[in-house]
Design an enzyme around this catalytic site. Structure first.
Site, short mmCIF file in Angstrom:
data_model
loop_
_atom_site.label_atom_id
_atom_site.label_comp_id
_atom_site.label_asym_id
_atom_site.label_seq_id
_atom_site.Cartn_x
_atom_site.Cartn_y
_atom_site.Cartn_z
N PRO A 92 -1.04 35.89 30.15
CA PRO A 92 -0.85 34.72 29.27
C PRO A 92 -1.47 34.93 27.88
CG PRO A 92 -2.64 34.32 30.81
CD PRO A 92 -2.08 35.65 31.17
N THR A 131 4.31 42.37 31.23
CA THR A 131 4.55 42.59 29.80
C THR A 131 3.20 42.69 29.10
OG1 THR A 131 6.53 41.26 29.99
CG2 THR A 131 5.71 41.66 27.76
N PHE A 162 13.08 42.85 32.90
CA PHE A 162 13.94 42.08 32.00
C PHE A 162 14.63 40.90 32.68
CE2 PHE A 162 13.58 46.27 30.08
CZ PHE A 162 13.23 45.94 28.77
N ALA A 164 15.68 37.28 33.95
CA ALA A 164 15.48 35.92 33.42
C ALA A 164 15.40 34.98 34.63
CB ALA A 164 16.63 35.52 32.51
N ALA A 222 10.12 43.81 21.92
CA ALA A 222 11.23 43.78 20.95
C ALA A 222 12.43 43.03 21.53
CB ALA A 222 11.63 45.21 20.57
N SER A 269 19.85 24.40 20.94
CA SER A 269 19.21 23.56 21.96
C SER A 269 18.03 22.83 21.36
CB SER A 269 18.72 24.45 23.11
OG SER A 269 17.69 25.30 22.66
N GLY A 271 15.25 23.63 21.79
CA GLY A 271 14.24 24.66 21.53
C GLY A 271 14.09 25.52 22.77
N PHE A 272 13.66 26.76 22.56
CA PHE A 272 13.48 27.61 23.74
C PHE A 272 12.12 27.36 24.37
CE2 PHE A 272 12.39 30.59 20.17
CZ PHE A 272 11.06 30.83 20.47
N CYS A 276 7.81 33.45 28.61
CA CYS A 276 7.83 34.77 27.95
C CYS A 276 8.00 34.74 26.43
CB CYS A 276 8.93 35.63 28.55
SG CYS A 276 8.60 36.04 30.27
P1 NAD Z 1 3.04 34.54 37.57
O1 NAD Z 1 1.93 33.77 37.00
O2 NAD Z 1 4.19 33.83 38.21
O3 NAD Z 1 2.47 35.53 38.72
C1 NAD Z 1 1.35 36.35 38.53
C2 NAD Z 1 0.59 36.41 39.86
O4 NAD Z 1 -0.42 37.40 39.74
C3 NAD Z 1 -0.11 35.10 40.23
O5 NAD Z 1 0.34 34.66 41.50
C4 NAD Z 1 -1.60 35.47 40.26
O6 NAD Z 1 -2.31 34.80 41.29
C5 NAD Z 1 -1.52 36.96 40.53
N1 NAD Z 1 -2.72 37.72 40.17
C6 NAD Z 1 -3.42 37.69 39.00
N2 NAD Z 1 -4.43 38.59 39.04
C7 NAD Z 1 -4.38 39.18 40.26
C8 NAD Z 1 -5.13 40.20 40.90
N3 NAD Z 1 -6.15 40.82 40.28
N4 NAD Z 1 -4.81 40.55 42.16
C9 NAD Z 1 -3.77 39.96 42.81
N5 NAD Z 1 -3.00 39.01 42.24
C10 NAD Z 1 -3.30 38.63 40.98
O7 NAD Z 1 3.55 35.52 36.44
P2 NAD Z 1 5.04 36.08 36.25
O8 NAD Z 1 5.89 35.07 35.62
O9 NAD Z 1 5.47 36.74 37.52
O10 NAD Z 1 4.78 37.21 35.15
C11 NAD Z 1 4.13 38.42 35.48
C12 NAD Z 1 4.29 39.36 34.31
O11 NAD Z 1 5.67 39.68 34.13
C13 NAD Z 1 3.82 38.80 32.97
O12 NAD Z 1 3.27 39.85 32.22
C14 NAD Z 1 5.11 38.33 32.32
O13 NAD Z 1 5.05 38.35 30.92
C15 NAD Z 1 6.10 39.35 32.80
N6 NAD Z 1 7.49 38.89 32.89
C16 NAD Z 1 7.77 37.63 33.34
C17 NAD Z 1 9.10 37.23 33.45
C18 NAD Z 1 9.44 35.85 33.94
O14 NAD Z 1 10.60 35.48 33.85
N7 NAD Z 1 8.52 35.08 34.45
C19 NAD Z 1 10.12 38.11 33.12
C20 NAD Z 1 9.80 39.38 32.67
C21 NAD Z 1 8.47 39.77 32.56
C1 UDX Z 2 13.53 35.63 29.04
C2 UDX Z 2 14.43 36.85 28.81
O1 UDX Z 2 15.79 36.43 28.76
C3 UDX Z 2 14.25 37.86 29.93
O2 UDX Z 2 15.00 39.04 29.65
C4 UDX Z 2 12.76 38.22 29.99
O3 UDX Z 2 12.55 39.16 31.02
C5 UDX Z 2 11.92 36.98 30.21
O4 UDX Z 2 12.19 36.03 29.16
P1 UDX Z 2 13.65 33.47 30.60
O5 UDX Z 2 12.58 32.97 29.71
O6 UDX Z 2 13.45 33.43 32.06
O7 UDX Z 2 13.97 35.01 30.24
O8 UDX Z 2 15.02 32.68 30.31
P2 UDX Z 2 16.11 32.74 29.13
O9 UDX Z 2 17.43 32.64 29.75
O10 UDX Z 2 15.89 33.89 28.22
O11 UDX Z 2 15.85 31.38 28.35
C6 UDX Z 2 14.66 31.17 27.60
C7 UDX Z 2 14.77 29.85 26.86
O12 UDX Z 2 15.74 29.91 25.82
C8 UDX Z 2 15.19 28.67 27.76
O13 UDX Z 2 14.46 27.52 27.40
C9 UDX Z 2 16.65 28.50 27.44
O14 UDX Z 2 17.12 27.20 27.68
C10 UDX Z 2 16.65 28.84 25.95
N1 UDX Z 2 17.96 29.28 25.43
C11 UDX Z 2 18.53 30.40 25.94
C12 UDX Z 2 18.56 28.57 24.41
O15 UDX Z 2 18.03 27.57 23.93
N2 UDX Z 2 19.76 29.03 23.91
C13 UDX Z 2 20.36 30.15 24.38
O16 UDX Z 2 21.45 30.50 23.87
C14 UDX Z 2 19.73 30.86 25.42
#
Ligand code: NAD
Ligand code: UDX
Length: 491
Positions: A92, A131, A162, A164, A222, A269, A271-272, A276
């Site tokens: 975070p 990330t 990557f 979503a 990026a 929209s 707003g996003f 992430c």
């Molecule tokens: P999340 O908060 O849903 O899950 C993370 C988990 O890690 C939690 O359950 C937490 O308890 C656990 N944790 C933390 N420290 C720990 C430790 N030392 N040992 C064991 N467990 C531990 O997070 P997320 O959404 O899955 O995101 C994880 C990473 O992936 C972030 O860096 C995020 O930016 C990246 N990412 C997220 C998304 C998404 O859509 N959520 C997409 C692509 C990349």
């Molecule tokens: C994003 C990336 O798409 C994904 O590749 C990465 O791994 C994590 O972050 P996510 O946040 O789960 O995924 O959803 P996404 O579909 O990207 O939407 C993000 C926000 O943008 C949402 O609030 C969505 O409603 C908004 N959005 C998306 C718009 O407002 N307009 C669009 O055209 C697309």
């Protein structure tokens, strides 16, 4: 070495779905997903409700769990027996200290690295799935090396995710690409080959892209920055559309038909949101500042600033349209998740809009098909900082009809499919008059709703009955014959 056992540290939105799909496609590999949270692991082991909602995920978990997919809190043994360890913990934005509000907080990554260092023996491939800032792999390696056991060695790879939310299973099954960054040494390249082999169980090898570690880390930031930039670009134009009578959907269509631009991620929209985009761009901005690249930092910061502007513009439009006051008015908020098909509310624009309206004295009636009521209350409490306001002025409903009954206005904050097909005739009959709809997702049939009697406002389009009056005001202003009017809302 052939990978036989995988451990994934972090059973969240990424670790859970990624390992479930991997287990489905790699029956020859045993995968254990571990987490510090007992509750989360218990939910992953439950047949009723997983800790996250993702279409298609439960079926995969039920097929693989107990076969070659395990969820456990026994982090130590999972690390010990694994050939390859994913670090998939949360990263975070820092909330205090150096880089507060911008830098990624790497304490969970560091915690995971320390656990690996303390418990791993033999050769391990450690994979950054979280990330992270560019060159984070170096920090992980430093921790591992400084705590190295005599009989252990590591290769660190970057393999950003990557997916979503809401489409995670499909994104994982049919990834556009899988990115693997590694060291350019023989051992580094061998580790890259091992991880590629895992993905090639279901991803064509042409889509497994390998590169140096730092390029891989930066590519993730990026990609998110580019996607968010498109949304902020179209949202910026939505303000121009509202002021001129152009329609942002038509503009997006025209722009997206250029094959160099393409149609995706041009949906204007409220707003996003999501965990992430904001976090990763702020992280990029911070990195640029640290690298003494203020122009680059300012460029990407603008994507965030535009998103803040869009959310506040929308919330202010609600207030100004309702005769400049929502005090003691009942307002229905449909949708609280940051997008459809997820129960995740992290950075959801609904939080911003709701908080703004609560601060103006409104009573909110909130409904979301997948967000747990306690989550809505927690989000609002942490953003209003006053549990009293939330206790007094927020009611959570279990369906859209009860949420909208007797309200003065209805706001669509999330584009759930079920909101498109609601019986709006019934909703109109049950609402106070004049009845307002604010469509923050552009999913409703606005002409139909206007014909029912609703006053409709949306993003990036001046509604018919507003256009004539707005242009009239504009020309009169240009002619200098009337004083400026701040509120063009029409009753
Ligand atoms: P999340 O908060 O849903 O899950 C993370 C988990 O890690 C939690 O359950 C937490 O308890 C656990 N944790 C933390 N420290 C720990 C430790 N030392 N040992 C064991 N467990 C531990 O997070 P997320 O959404 O899955 O995101 C994880 C990473 O992936 C972030 O860096 C995020 O930016 C990246 N990412 C997220 C998304 C998404 O859509 N959520 C997409 C692509 C990349
Ligand atoms: C994003 C990336 O798409 C994904 O590749 C990465 O791994 C994590 O972050 P996510 O946040 O789960 O995924 O959803 P996404 O579909 O990207 O939407 C993000 C926000 O943008 C949402 O609030 C969505 O409603 C908004 N959005 C998306 C718009 O407002 N307009 C669009 O055209 C697309």
């Amino acid at each position: 070495m052939v990978i036989q056992k995988i451990c994934c540290i972090g059973a969240g939105y990424v670790g859970g779905p990624t390992c479930s799909v991997m287990a489905l496609k790699c029956p020859d590999i045993e995968i254990t997903v571990v987490d510090l949270s007992k509750d989360r692991i218990a939910q992953w082991n439950s047949n009723e409700k997983l800790p996250i909602f993702e279409p298609g995920l439960m079926e995969i978990v039920q097929q693989c769990r107990g076969r070659n997919l395990f969820f456990s809190t026994d982090i130590v043994s999972a690390i010990r027996k694994a050939d390859l360890i994913f670090i998939s913990v949360n990263t975070p934005t820092k909330t205090f200290g150096m880089g507060k509000g911008r830098a990624a907080d790497l304490k969970y990554v560091e915690g995971a690295a320390r656990m690996i260092a303390e418990n791993a023996e033999g050769n391990k491939i450690v994979v950054e799935k979280s990330t992270v800032p560019v060159r984070a792999a170096e920090s992980i390696m430093n921790i591992l090396k400084a705590n190295n056991k005599p009989n252990s060695s590591y290769q660190i790879l970057s393999n950003p995710e990557f997916l979503a939310e809401g489409t995670a299973v499909q994104d994982l099954l049919h990834a556009d690409r899988v990115l693997i960054g590694g060291e350019e040494t023989a051992e580094g390249q061998e580790a890259v080959r091992q991880l590629s082999w895992v993905y090639e169980h279901w991803i064509p090898s042409s889509k497994v892209v390998t590169m140096n570690t730092w390029s891989s880390e930066l590519s993730k930031l990026a990609a998110n920055a580019f996607l968010a930039q498109r949304i902020s670009s179209i949202n910026s134009l939505s303000a121009v559309c509202e002021a001129t009578g152009a329609d942002v959907s038509e503009v997006a269509r025209a722009v997206g038909l250029d094959t160099r631009i393409g149609p995706k991620f041009l949906q204007a929209s409220v707003g996003f949101g999501g965990s992430c985009f904001q976090k990763d761009i702020l992280n990029l901005v911070y990195i640029c500042e640290c690298l003494n690249l203020p122009h680059v930092a300012a460029y990407w910061q603008q994507v965030i600033d535009m998103n803040e502007y869009q959310k506040s513009r929308f919330a202010e439009k609600v207030v100004s349209s309702l005769f400049n006051t929502v005090t003691d008015k009942r307002i229905a908020v449909l949708g609280f998740a940051f997008k459809k098909n997820t129960g995740d509310t992290r950075e959801s624009p609904a939080i911003y809009v709701s908080t703004h309206l609560l601060a103006e004295g409104a009573h909110l009636h909130i409904y979301d098909p997948k967000v747990e009521p306690h989550q809505i209350v927690d989000d609002l409490n942490s953003s209003t900082m006053d549990p009293d306001i939330v206790n007094r002025n927020v009611v959570i409903h279990s369906d859209a009809y009860s949420a909208t009954k007797n309200t003065h206005a209805l706001i669509v904050c999330t584009e759930w499919d079920e909101f498109v097909t609601l019986d709006y005739e019934k909703i109109y009959a049950d609402m106070m008059k004049p009845a307002y709809i604010f469509d923050g997702r552009k999913i409703l049939d606005h002409d139909f709703l206007q014909n029912l009697g609703f006053h409709v406002q949306t993003i990036g389009k001046k509604m018919h009955r507003d256009v004539a009056r707005a242009w009239g005001c504009f020309f009169l202003l240009v002619l200098g014959s009337i004083p400026a009017v701040s509120n063009m809302g029409v009753i």
